[in-house]
Design a protein around this motif. Structure first.
Motif, PDB file in Angstrom:
ATOM      1  N   ARG A   1       0.830  -1.213   0.000  1.00 38.45           N
ATOM      2  CA  ARG A   1       0.000   0.000   0.000  1.00 38.45           C
ATOM      3  C   ARG A   1       0.857   1.252   0.000  1.00 38.45           C
ATOM      4  N   GLU A   2       0.243   2.326  -0.416  1.00 35.46           N
ATOM      5  CA  GLU A   2       0.927   3.609  -0.350  1.00 35.46           C
ATOM      6  C   GLU A   2       0.875   4.145   1.076  1.00 35.46           C
ATOM      7  N   ARG A   3       1.816   4.993   1.374  1.00 35.68           N
ATOM      8  CA  ARG A   3       1.819   5.639   2.684  1.00 35.68           C
ATOM      9  C   ARG A   3       0.597   6.552   2.790  1.00 35.68           C
TER      10      ARG A   3
ATOM     11  N   ARG B   1       5.939  18.711  10.768  1.00 33.10           N
ATOM     12  CA  ARG B   1       6.194  19.777   9.800  1.00 33.10           C
ATOM     13  C   ARG B   1       5.967  21.115  10.478  1.00 33.10           C
ATOM     14  N   ARG B   2       6.689  22.114  10.029  1.00 39.56           N
ATOM     15  CA  ARG B   2       6.537  23.449  10.577  1.00 39.56           C
ATOM     16  C   ARG B   2       5.252  24.075  10.062  1.00 39.56           C
ATOM     17  N   GLY B   3       4.681  24.933  10.858  1.00 39.96           N
ATOM     18  CA  GLY B   3       3.455  25.608  10.457  1.00 39.96           C
ATOM     19  C   GLY B   3       2.250  25.050  11.183  1.00 39.96           C
ATOM     20  N   GLU B   4       1.086  25.479  10.762  1.00 39.33           N
ATOM     21  CA  GLU B   4      -0.150  25.118  11.455  1.00 39.33           C
ATOM     22  C   GLU B   4      -1.123  24.352  10.581  1.00 39.33           C
TER      23      GLU B   4
ATOM     24  N   THR C   1       0.132  14.886   2.484  1.00 35.16           N
ATOM     25  CA  THR C   1       1.202  14.245   1.732  1.00 35.16           C
ATOM     26  C   THR C   1       2.461  14.190   2.569  1.00 35.16           C
ATOM     27  N   GLY C   2       3.047  13.013   2.643  1.00 35.50           N
ATOM     28  CA  GLY C   2       4.228  12.859   3.460  1.00 35.50           C
ATOM     29  C   GLY C   2       5.402  13.707   3.014  1.00 35.50           C
TER      30      GLY C   2
END
Length: 123
Positions: free
Chosen positions: A42-44, A98-101, A106-107
């Motif tokens: 499977r895909e992530r 990840r940075r931000g809010e 998407t990985g």
């Protein structure tokens, strides 16, 4: 930023497991911590995410009602409570940040990754 994931293992269908992810290193004013998984063939996929700013959460439809994401007050440790496990939940689960809010689905948009932890659900 280093992410350390814990808590994978073997469970029977209908059982529960709890994953933890501890973040250390450089701090950002705002960030999103998430759990992805990749099952055999499977895909992530994004499973769940939580924002540091206000603790808003996202849970994918495939696990909604069964999985819950939460964090400590500082949101430097996040948890994925997995209940009513199904064999199709078998996957390697990855913690990411990840940075931000904004939650990204998407990985590739996540800056930091922990090592995977294997969850195996037997029928």
């Amino acid at each position: 930023v280093q992410l350390q994931a814990y808590g994978g293992g073997l469970a029977q269908a209908g059982g529960s497991l709890r994953l933890s992810c501890a973040a250390s290193g450089r701090a950002f004013s705002s960030y999103v911590m998430a759990w992805f998984r990749q099952g055999p063939g499977r895909e992530r996929e994004l499973v769940a995410a939580i924002t540091s700013s206000d603790g808003s959460t996202y849970v994918s439809n495939s696990v909604k009602g069964r999985f819950t994401i939460s964090g400590d007050n500082a949101r430097t440790t996040v948890y994925l409570e997995m209940n009513s496990l199904k064999p199709e939940d078998t996957a390697v689960y990855y913690c990411a940040a990840r940075r931000g809010e904004l939650v990204a689905y998407t990985g590739a948009l996540y800056d930091y990754w922990g090592q995977g932890t294997l969850v195996t659900v037997s029928s």
